[in-house]
Design a protein around this motif. Structure first.
Motif, mmCIF file in Angstrom:
data_model
loop_
_atom_site.group_PDB
_atom_site.id
_atom_site.type_symbol
_atom_site.label_atom_id
_atom_site.label_comp_id
_atom_site.label_asym_id
_atom_site.label_seq_id
_atom_site.Cartn_x
_atom_site.Cartn_y
_atom_site.Cartn_z
ATOM 1 N N GLY A 80 76.396 43.909 45.468
ATOM 2 C CA GLY A 80 76.394 44.101 44.018
ATOM 3 C C GLY A 80 77.777 43.962 43.433
ATOM 4 N N VAL A 81 78.782 44.491 44.145
ATOM 5 C CA VAL A 81 80.166 44.293 43.709
ATOM 6 C C VAL A 81 80.504 42.811 43.685
ATOM 7 C CG1 VAL A 81 82.585 44.706 44.322
ATOM 8 C CG2 VAL A 81 80.908 46.555 44.521
ATOM 9 N N LEU A 82 80.081 42.095 44.718
ATOM 10 C CA LEU A 82 80.360 40.663 44.790
ATOM 11 C C LEU A 82 79.757 39.913 43.611
ATOM 12 C CD1 LEU A 82 81.560 38.343 46.471
ATOM 13 C CD2 LEU A 82 79.407 38.226 47.724
ATOM 14 N N THR A 83 78.533 40.266 43.217
ATOM 15 C CA THR A 83 77.912 39.588 42.079
ATOM 16 C C THR A 83 78.492 40.036 40.749
ATOM 17 O OG1 THR A 83 76.115 41.226 42.086
ATOM 18 C CG2 THR A 83 75.736 39.176 43.298
ATOM 19 N N SER A 84 79.269 41.134 40.746
ATOM 20 C CA SER A 84 79.948 41.570 39.526
ATOM 21 C C SER A 84 81.339 40.969 39.385
ATOM 22 C CB SER A 84 80.069 43.099 39.502
ATOM 23 O OG SER A 84 78.821 43.707 39.341
ATOM 24 N N VAL A 85 81.838 40.338 40.441
ATOM 25 C CA VAL A 85 83.181 39.748 40.386
ATOM 26 C C VAL A 85 83.294 38.649 39.322
ATOM 27 C CG1 VAL A 85 84.847 38.355 41.698
ATOM 28 C CG2 VAL A 85 83.844 40.387 42.720
ATOM 29 N N PRO A 86 82.291 37.762 39.154
ATOM 30 C CA PRO A 86 82.454 36.711 38.134
ATOM 31 C C PRO A 86 82.732 37.248 36.735
ATOM 32 C CG PRO A 86 80.688 36.116 39.623
ATOM 33 C CD PRO A 86 81.089 37.510 39.982
ATOM 34 N N PRO A 87 81.910 38.137 36.170
ATOM 35 C CA PRO A 87 82.235 38.607 34.823
ATOM 36 C C PRO A 87 83.548 39.380 34.763
ATOM 37 C CG PRO A 87 80.367 39.833 35.713
ATOM 38 C CD PRO A 87 80.612 38.687 36.622
ATOM 39 N N LEU A 88 83.907 40.109 35.834
ATOM 40 C CA LEU A 88 85.183 40.815 35.850
ATOM 41 C C LEU A 88 86.340 39.831 35.748
ATOM 42 C CD1 LEU A 88 86.930 43.338 36.252
ATOM 43 C CD2 LEU A 88 86.676 43.020 38.729
ATOM 44 N N ALA A 140 88.964 31.209 42.610
ATOM 45 C CA ALA A 140 88.097 30.194 41.999
ATOM 46 C C ALA A 140 87.613 30.639 40.627
ATOM 47 C CB ALA A 140 86.909 29.905 42.921
ATOM 48 N N LEU A 141 87.253 31.896 40.513
ATOM 49 C CA LEU A 141 86.733 32.402 39.247
ATOM 50 C C LEU A 141 87.816 32.480 38.174
ATOM 51 C CD1 LEU A 141 84.447 35.127 40.800
ATOM 52 C CD2 LEU A 141 83.659 33.113 39.539
ATOM 53 N N THR A 400 85.557 40.145 25.766
ATOM 54 C CA THR A 400 84.860 41.417 25.552
ATOM 55 C C THR A 400 83.454 41.359 26.138
ATOM 56 O OG1 THR A 400 86.114 41.734 23.507
ATOM 57 C CG2 THR A 400 84.169 43.111 23.820
ATOM 58 N N GLY A 401 82.774 40.230 25.938
ATOM 59 C CA GLY A 401 81.423 40.088 26.463
ATOM 60 C C GLY A 401 81.377 40.173 27.973
ATOM 61 N N TYR A 402 82.314 39.516 28.651
ATOM 62 C CA TYR A 402 82.327 39.581 30.111
ATOM 63 C C TYR A 402 82.659 40.989 30.613
ATOM 64 C CZ TYR A 402 81.719 34.546 30.592
ATOM 65 O OH TYR A 402 81.215 33.270 30.557
ATOM 66 N N LEU A 403 83.518 41.710 29.880
ATOM 67 C CA LEU A 403 83.771 43.105 30.245
ATOM 68 C C LEU A 403 82.479 43.924 30.178
ATOM 69 C CD1 LEU A 403 87.169 43.985 28.496
ATOM 70 C CD2 LEU A 403 86.688 44.049 30.950
ATOM 71 N N LEU A 404 81.712 43.703 29.116
ATOM 72 C CA LEU A 404 80.452 44.429 28.959
ATOM 73 C C LEU A 404 79.442 44.076 30.051
ATOM 74 C CD1 LEU A 404 79.985 44.133 25.077
ATOM 75 C CD2 LEU A 404 80.704 46.165 26.364
ATOM 76 N N SER A 405 79.552 42.875 30.608
ATOM 77 C CA SER A 405 78.546 42.416 31.576
ATOM 78 C C SER A 405 78.843 42.852 33.007
ATOM 79 C CB SER A 405 78.439 40.885 31.523
ATOM 80 O OG SER A 405 79.591 40.275 32.086
ATOM 81 N N ILE A 406 80.015 43.426 33.250
ATOM 82 C CA ILE A 406 80.403 43.754 34.624
ATOM 83 C C ILE A 406 79.440 44.736 35.305
ATOM 84 C CG2 ILE A 406 82.185 44.880 36.027
ATOM 85 C CD1 ILE A 406 84.245 43.653 34.070
#
Length: 453
Positions: A80-88, A140-141, A400-406
């Motif tokens: 789950g942390v790994l899938t949260s890395v992109p928006p972070l 990469a991200l 801001t949107g990517y922060l909210l999506s983390i």
């Protein structure tokens, strides 16, 4: 609201875009006012290649997430942390893009971004540890993040009379790259002996190819429309907390002065767009990171699960070209937001009740719902009157949107591990569609941030 061509003609009359900071470099002479046709074609190719590389790092991993978890001994929560890395990464690094573009030029930043994507994708499968995998993914991200922010800026800079068309073109390429990685990563891995490291690393080649067109623009320092010259750019800096100026406060040599030093955080439209962007990003990254696993746990084979994710992503190929053009011709984009949200609700409902039996239908419906992304990009251009406003709103809404999506993908992983099934995670996904529709309707009203700040 007038269509995108009329809107951008109005933008060009604002004056601030016509005063470049000094003479352009020799190879791009005259590009600020009358770019050579070959240069515009090259930039269009560069946009398409760059867009193709903005999601394979994520969807290729989603297709092989089970193999990666086993190979690196990850728990569900760590995954789950790994899938949260992109928006972070998109939130942290994306906010740097406008400042980097002012200093080095947007073309140079995108060129470096593509190189970072290639390097990160090449080395991450072979590091051999979870921490190293995360670090290489972050590299990469980071490249994806700055390119994400600068795509609308480059379109406005080089194609001011074709904003809707070019936004649709690169959105379509983005969807194509997303679907391609989801569809062929598992078969490619099988063709290379079942080695998941090779199956992930192969996508570095596409990123390396995308570097080439942007080399021509490495020395271009011409500011985007409405951007201040580098010597006067301090007033235009953007911060991750959203404390960005809503207007540049610079008087144009060929037009009236704009409103000085107002805050974008005063704009309800900007906040609505940021929330809409964040909630659609939450849905997208949950889908890209976890949907193949949902299908595999329902008894679908790994190859078919990858193809189903590809179908979801492929829906964005035609719709990402159509939706921006339709949205640009409507005064309010709320009806489109509601239709996309309802498709998502039905898709999640089906995924909960009959994930395997109706898999193809749910994949199609969720693919339609995921087209909120090109709609959000289009609204960024439509909710501003000036080029400077586009840069600020793009940085604010996306960061801001990517922060909210983390938290979303991480929470799905935690719920999946501790509940032992997909009931609670899917209920969360469906529940988030309601505030997404509310925020999208708010962001889609016929007004601009300059009017509200």
């Amino acid at each position: 609201m007038p269509d995108d061509e009329t809107q951008t003609q109005t933008l060009n009359r604002g004056g601030a875009a016509r005063t470049p900071a000094g003479p352009p470099p020799p190879q791009l002479s005259g590009a600020a006012e009358a770019p050579a046709p070959w240069l515009l074609r090259l930039i269009a190719v560069g946009l398409v290649l760059a867009a193709l590389n903005l999601r394979p790092a994520i969807t290729s991993l989603g297709a092989l997430l089970e193999e990666v978890r086993e190979g690196l001994h990850m728990s569900g929560s760590v995954a789950g942390v790994l899938t949260s890395v992109p928006p972070l990464c998109f939130a942290v690094f994306g906010v740097m893009a406008p400042r980097l573009a002012r200093r080095f030029g947007a073309g140079a930043v995108v060129c470096a971004g593509m190189a970072a994507i290639a390097a990160g994708l090449l080395i991450r499968p072979y590091i051999g540890s979870t921490a190293g995998f995360l670090a290489a993914s972050a590299l990469a991200l980071m490249g994806i993040a700055v390119s994400n922010i600068l795509m609308p800026v480059i379109v406005k800079r080089w194609f001011p009379d074709r904003v809707g068309t070019m936004t649709g073109l690169y959105s379509m390429a983005l969807a194509l790259g997303t679907a391609l990685a989801a569809a062929v990563t598992v078969p490619l891995t099988g063709a290379m002996g079942g080695n998941w490291q090779s199956g992930l690393a192969v996508w570095a080649g596409l990123a390396a190819l995308a570097v080439l067109p942007w080399i021509v623009l490495v020395r271009d320092r011409t500011p985007a429309p409405g951007q201040p010259a580098p010597a006067r750019s301090a007033a235009a800096s953007v911060s991750v907390s959203g404390r960005a100026a809503c207007a540049s406060g610079q008087a144009s040599a060929s037009g009236p002065a704009e409103a000085p030093a107002l805050r974008i955080t005063r704009s309800r439209t900007a906040w609505g767009l940021a929330c809409f962007f964040g909630l659609q990003a939450t849905a997208a990254y949950i889908t890209m990171g976890w949907m193949p696993q949902i299908f595999r746990d329902a008894g679908v084979s790994a190859g078919t699960a990858g193809v189903l994710l590809a179908v979801t992503m492929a829906m964005g190929v035609p719709l990402a070209f159509v939706i921006p053009r339709v949205a640009a011709r409507l005064k309010q984009q709320g009806p489109i937001v509601v239709v996309l949200g309802l498709c998502g609700l039905i898709g999640y409902g089906g995924l909960y009740l009959a994930p395997a039996a109706g898999a193809w239908a749910w994949a199609l419906l969720l693919g339609v719902a995921n087209c909120a992304f090109p709609l959000a990009l289009t609204m960024i251009g439509m909710r501003t009157r000036t080029g400077a406003g586009v840069v600020r709103l793009s940085a604010f809404a996306q960061s801001t949107g990517y922060l909210l999506s983390i938290p979303g993908p991480l929470l799905v992983g935690v719920l999946y591990q501790h509940s032992g099934g997909w009931g609670l995670p899917i209920a969360l996904m469906a529940g988030l569609m309601i505030p997404q529709m509310v925020a999208g309707v708010l962001a889609g009203r016929d007004r601009t941030i300059e009017d509200e700040c």
